[in-house]
Write an enzyme that holds these catalytic residues in place. Sequence first.
Site, PDB file in Angstrom:
ATOM      1  N   GLU A 181       0.830  -1.213   0.000  1.00 46.16           N
ATOM      2  CA  GLU A 181       0.000   0.000   0.000  1.00 46.16           C
ATOM      3  C   GLU A 181       0.864   1.264   0.000  1.00 46.16           C
ATOM      4  OE1 GLU A 181      -3.062   0.045  -0.554  1.00 46.16           O
ATOM      5  OE2 GLU A 181      -3.718  -1.982  -0.077  1.00 46.16           O
TER       6      GLU A 181
ATOM      7  N   ASN B 167       1.365   3.911  -3.093  1.00 43.40           N
ATOM      8  CA  ASN B 167       1.023   5.323  -2.913  1.00 43.40           C
ATOM      9  C   ASN B 167       2.156   6.235  -3.371  1.00 43.40           C
ATOM     10  OD1 ASN B 167      -1.515   4.845  -1.971  1.00 43.40           O
ATOM     11  ND2 ASN B 167      -1.078   5.309   0.173  1.00 43.40           N
TER      12      ASN B 167
ATOM     13  N   ARG C  93      -8.952   3.919  -7.798  1.00 48.45           N
ATOM     14  CA  ARG C  93      -8.439   3.747  -6.441  1.00 48.45           C
ATOM     15  C   ARG C  93      -9.649   3.741  -5.523  1.00 48.45           C
ATOM     16  NH1 ARG C  93      -4.221   1.620  -7.808  1.00 48.45           N
ATOM     17  NH2 ARG C  93      -3.959   1.376  -5.579  1.00 48.45           N
TER      18      ARG C  93
END
Lengths: 123, 159
Positions: B50, B54, B108
Amino acid sequence: MESFYKKDDKQLIFKMDEEIDECTAQKIRRKLDNEIERYMPKEIIFDFNNVSFMDSAGIGLIIGRYKLANMLGGKVQVANMTTPVRKIFEMSGIQRIIPERKDCPKIREKKDRPQIIKEVQYE
Amino acid sequence: MNNTYDNEMKIEFLSKSNNEAFARIAVAAFVAQLDPTLEEIADIKTAVSEAVTNSIIHGYEERQGIVKLICKIREKEVFIEISDSGKGIENVEMAKQPLYTTKANLERSGMGFTIMESFMDDVEVESVLGLGTKVTMRRKIKSNSQKEEFAVATIRGEE
Ligand SMILES: Nc1ncnc2c1ncn2[C@@H]1O[C@H](COP(=O)(O)OP(=O)(O)OP(=O)(O)O)[C@@H](O)[C@H]1O
Ligand SMILES: [Mg+2]
């Protein structure tokens, strides 16, 4: 990712590969949509049996297909969730809109394999 | 390297999406020395994925940059730091809210920070607009005796 279409039941089944992250999601997104648009299935089933890793990109991928299916009058279901997939699913709350199937429809290897009309190069 | 940790590693890689898998596998291999359970490894890999994703898609967007990953171990605890020199986050508190995303067009779901926070014991985010973002996470690995106690309790149905 492999896809199968059961014509009699209008079911499109996606057998997902081992890892679903932003990188792999990007690569299969178009292919999934092309298959959905080509068959206009009544049911789309994501089979997670082989998936050992999934992060939030998997949620985005499924919600994206859910929106397309909704527009075309089909519904999306998930089957064979492994422990890591289930954990992400439960956390995201998408179970509320995407139901889980007890069993994934059996695939008759020859009959359900989509005939290749034209080889398409994705990516 | 700082000797208050038992072990430490550091890698830097380009912001390419095929490095997401590389980063989480590297961390999993490094953390293996603590003898974690499959579930602990899976949680850590997901949190790393994650944060790295990002940095790549929000921090650097289309540009190419370098993502830094530091992983340290002290006793049974894992410390992970993932940073970029990308565009930064304007409002970290807002960014951490479940379902908050600035890239809904890229499918997303806004669940990244929520997943990091629930899979790790602690997550801290420092970010400066125009300079970049650093995510620091911590997770304690259960010791073998804790695992046994847990197993016994589960068998007895006490969980
Ligand atoms: N490294 C970063 N640099 C710049 N902005 C970031 C960074 N990390 C997160 N953000 C911002 O915080 C928001 C929330 O991040 P989060 O990971 O929770 O959701 P997401 O990435 O948008 O969606 P998902 O992770 O579910 O695919 C992002 O949409 C982005 O605006
Ligand atoms: Mg994210």
